[in-house]
Design a protein around this motif. Structure first.
Motif, mmCIF file in Angstrom:
data_model
loop_
_atom_site.group_PDB
_atom_site.id
_atom_site.type_symbol
_atom_site.label_atom_id
_atom_site.label_comp_id
_atom_site.label_asym_id
_atom_site.label_seq_id
_atom_site.Cartn_x
_atom_site.Cartn_y
_atom_site.Cartn_z
ATOM 1 N N ALA A 171 0.215 11.567 1.702
ATOM 2 C CA ALA A 171 -0.538 10.347 2.061
ATOM 3 C C ALA A 171 -0.360 10.259 3.610
ATOM 4 N N GLY A 203 -9.232 6.330 -3.441
ATOM 5 C CA GLY A 203 -8.989 5.235 -2.691
ATOM 6 C C GLY A 203 -9.554 4.072 -3.328
ATOM 7 N N LEU A 261 -9.029 1.653 7.621
ATOM 8 C CA LEU A 261 -8.571 0.464 7.802
ATOM 9 C C LEU A 261 -9.195 0.111 9.258
ATOM 10 N N VAL A 296 -0.826 8.267 6.721
ATOM 11 C CA VAL A 296 -1.221 6.599 6.965
ATOM 12 C C VAL A 296 -1.478 6.583 8.367
ATOM 13 N N PHE A 302 -12.164 10.104 4.632
ATOM 14 C CA PHE A 302 -11.204 9.214 4.192
ATOM 15 C C PHE A 302 -11.094 9.105 2.784
ATOM 16 N N ASP A 303 -9.768 8.428 2.174
ATOM 17 C CA ASP A 303 -9.771 7.782 1.217
ATOM 18 C C ASP A 303 -9.848 6.082 1.414
ATOM 19 N N LEU A 304 -9.161 5.900 2.431
ATOM 20 C CA LEU A 304 -9.105 4.441 2.680
ATOM 21 C C LEU A 304 -9.222 4.381 4.290
ATOM 22 N N VAL A 354 -10.460 -3.070 4.742
ATOM 23 C CA VAL A 354 -10.367 -1.948 4.224
ATOM 24 C C VAL A 354 -11.330 -1.224 3.648
ATOM 25 N N LEU A 400 1.369 4.138 -2.935
ATOM 26 C CA LEU A 400 1.156 5.663 -2.696
ATOM 27 C C LEU A 400 2.340 6.475 -3.129
ATOM 28 N N LEU A 413 1.030 -1.226 -0.025
ATOM 29 C CA LEU A 413 0.088 0.134 0.093
ATOM 30 C C LEU A 413 0.774 1.253 -0.050
ATOM 31 N N VAL A 454 -5.349 7.839 4.813
ATOM 32 C CA VAL A 454 -5.744 6.558 5.126
ATOM 33 C C VAL A 454 -5.984 6.492 6.681
#
Lengths: 383, 287
Positions: free
Chosen positions: A121, A210, A190, A123, A186-188, A203, A26, A22, A160
């Protein structure tokens, strides 16, 4: 293996070992990947070389005036909740040179920056911090006069998020309605969990960007059981908050409690150090300074993070408006919890608990609010 | 950009944060520490249109940037006029600017005096000290459209005769048959020919119909509080008493957080407010 592009709102399971992929994806897309890492024994947010930089297997323990990293669940990537830094360091950097004036033969000439904005990005953004980014967006991006630099940094960012399944002792996002589940923005997102003894991420896709990133990542369809398990973990977290804050009627309460006797009590402990405002992920006050070189012919104008705990913050020719520490703490808390609602249509507090942990004398706003309410009930005449 | 170790903005900061360079064409000494500057765009570009009561952020390159009210005539925007008192590190440098020197200008910002809403009404202007500077554009406007307004009363107080600004214009306005100027000083030598005392003592003498009057007030905090009280005694509702407030300002755009007064940002929600809007905050200490 699912091959077609996942839809926004869909969920998939990604193996924990593929977290590195991941980050690689990115990076390949031009992002500067930033996230939590341990430096000199403390948690910071900085550029990650890889998933190995994440504080794997560690957790944090926070209490009023205390913050420690300790061994946590083995192999867990996101056992740490929030450290002293927040993502605002990337979007609203503590210092930023916004222009330079140069004295030339014909007079002053202004030189403006023009480089491409870094695309971060981020995370591991916790739900509270995701909400804080949303709060800063309201202030700096969606107002009458957006801050152009902030807006550019935010527009280029990829977020993320991590749903919280293990809140800390200073956490109260459930009270503020900002967590433990990351909702939107958010884009992704978790959820870190175990499936049949295997460490995986559930996810969730939050945006088209995303979806595109997830499509490039090995993933499997999420069956009902893993989605249910993740939901159960988040629900349990919501019921396990370290702290609570009673938010009903907070705005009117603060507006009416300018003279509450408890302010004296808290001011007696407050050092006016400004740590709470510095670690707060929504505090946005900043100042501008002109920094000349030795010749005086080149002057950089610098935006600098500021806090409302200094005399300088309210300085007007001849003196400051808020001369007492009491008035400065009152300004900070009243702004955060009350005036913010009038100014930006939301609370300025997201319940991350940073200000509690990083207050050197352990002032805990959840307890102060409760004490202010008690003090008000005692001193107000009965209806 | 030279700031070593500091991040640089990634995009030009855009119009709002970008000063335009103006050139001083005239400098007038008002008092020992207060000066009026006439400025024109250094590039000969577009004039800076403004409404009475608005302010600009002025840069003395190398010293910094401060909010200063515009004190000129809104009907003559070809010259930008600012009256500045040398009280701080930036204003002291600004006040040293000589003819030909350059000053950075951002703006205009803020809410104006309600000169449009006040049409057909009596207008009372009450001001103390340098508070006359942000009100002068409103005075110019009323005098420039004199037939649109009823009685026009100007009450101005200064510490001593030597602290009076716009002296010659005050004489001129005082000489008009359609304008009444009441002047007072806190203290004066025995050759002083008019009032001594605080401005509030002159309010009972002003001629206006409380049912149909707008008051514009600007001065030190204490002066404004007592002035509002006296105007209320005359029967003026708080909604028609307008004050111009002052706070520390760094951006002028409502972004930097310094000018908060309770829920309002003085720079973008003000500086001119109907008193009814800010009363709850203004009358408390250390807000």
């Amino acid at each position: 293996m699912v091959s077609e592009q996942p839809e926004v709102g869909s969920r998939a399971v990604v193996a924990a070992e593929d977290l590195q992929r991941l980050l690689d994806i990115l990076k390949d897309r031009g992002y500067t990947v930033v996230g939590p890492a341990v430096r000199d024994g403390d948690l910071v947010l900085e550029e990650l070389d890889g998933a190995g930089d994440l504080p794997r297997g560690l957790k944090d323990e926070a209490a009023p005036g205390a913050y420690r990293l300790t061994p946590g669940e083995e192999g867990r990537f996101f056992g740490i909740r929030v450290g002293q830094e927040s993502w605002k360091k990337f979007f609203l950097p503590p210092t930023l040179d916004i222009m330079e004036a140069r004295r030339e033969a014909g007079g002053w000439r202004l030189v403006l920056p023009g480089q491409a904005p870094p695309r971060f990005a981020c995370v591991g953004v916790r739900a509270c911090d995701l909400a804080a980014i949303g709060v800063q967006d309201r202030t700096l991006r969606h107002g009458l006069h957006p801050d152009a630099d902030y807006a550019a940094r935010r527009e280029g960012a990829f977020l993320v998020a991590v749903h919280c399944t293990d809140p800390g002792r200073t956490c109260f996002c459930a009270s503020m309605g900002t967590g433990p589940q990351a909702v939107g923005g958010f884009d992704l997102a978790l959820t870190e969990l175990r499936q049949g003894g295997r460490q995986v991420f559930l996810v969730e896709v939050g945006s088209a960007a995303g979806a595109e990133v997830l499509a490039a990542l090995p993933h499997q369809a999420a069956d009902g059981s893993v989605v249910e398990e993740a939901a159960a973990l988040i629900a349990r977290a919501a019921a396990d908050m370290g702290r609570t804050l009673e938010t009903s009627g907070l705005k009117d309460f603060f507006y009416a409690n300018y003279q509450n006797p408890h302010w004296e009590q808290v001011a007696g402990r407050c050092l006016s150090c400004g740590n709470c405002a510095l670690v707060c992920p929504t505090c946005f006050c900043h100042s501008f300074e002109d920094v000349p070189d030795l010749s005086g012919d080149a002057v950089v104008r610098r935006r600098r993070q500021d806090v409302c705990f200094t005399l300088d913050h309210s300085y007007l020719h001849g003196g400051s408006i808020r001369v007492s520490p009491l008035s400065r703490y009152r300004q900070w808390l009243t702004h955060k919890l009350a005036a913010w609602q009038d100014q930006f249509g939301c609370s300025g507090c997201v319940g991350c608990g940073r200000c509690i942990a990083w207050c050197p004398v352990g002032i805990d706003l959840t307890r102060e609010v409760a004490a202010l309410r008690e003090s008000d009930a005692e001193t107000s005449p009965n209806p | 950009m030279t700031g070593q170790g500091h991040a640089s903005a990634v995009v030009p900061v855009g119009e709002p944060m970008l000063p335009r360079i103006f050139r001083v064409v005239k400098r007038v000494r008002e008092t020992a520490d207060t000066f009026t500057f006439n400025l024109v765009p250094a590039d000969g570009g577009q004039e800076l249109a403004f409404q009475p009561g608005q302010f600009n952020m002025l840069t003395a390159f190398g010293a910094g940037e401060v909010p200063i009210s515009i004190s000129g005539d809104p009907a003559r925007p070809e010259t930008l006029v600012h009256t500045i008192r040398a009280v701080g590190s930036v204003t002291k440098v600004l006040c040293r600017a000589a003819k030909g020197d350059q000053i950075g200008v951002r703006g205009p910002y803020g809410t104006p005096w309600p000169v449009e809403q006040a049409k057909e009404q009596d207008v009372v202007i009450i001001t103390g000290g340098l508070g006359l500077a942000p009100l002068r554009p409103a005075i110019y406007h009323v005098l420039g459209h004199r037939a649109d307004y009823g009685n026009f009363e100007l009450i101005y107080g200064a510490r001593t005769p030597a602290d009076i600004i716009f002296w010659r214009e005050l004489e001129r306005w005082r000489g008009r048959f359609d304008t009444r100027v009441h002047l007072t000083v806190d203290s004066a030598a025995s050759d002083w020919r008019t009032n001594v005392g605080v401005v509030t003592h002159l309010i009972p003498r002003a001629r206006f119909d409380p049912e149909n009057t707008t008051a514009l007030v600007c001065g030190p905090g204490v002066m404004m509080r007592f002035t509002v009280q006296e105007l209320r005694n005359r029967g003026l509702p708080l909604e028609r008493i307008f004050v111009s407030l002052e706070r520390n300002m760094k951006c002028g755009l409502g972004l930097c957080g310094h000018c908060q007064l309770g829920p309002v940002f003085v720079c973008k929600d003000g500086p001119v407010f109907p008193y009814s809007r800010v009363r709850d905050w203004f009358e408390k200490r250390e807000i």
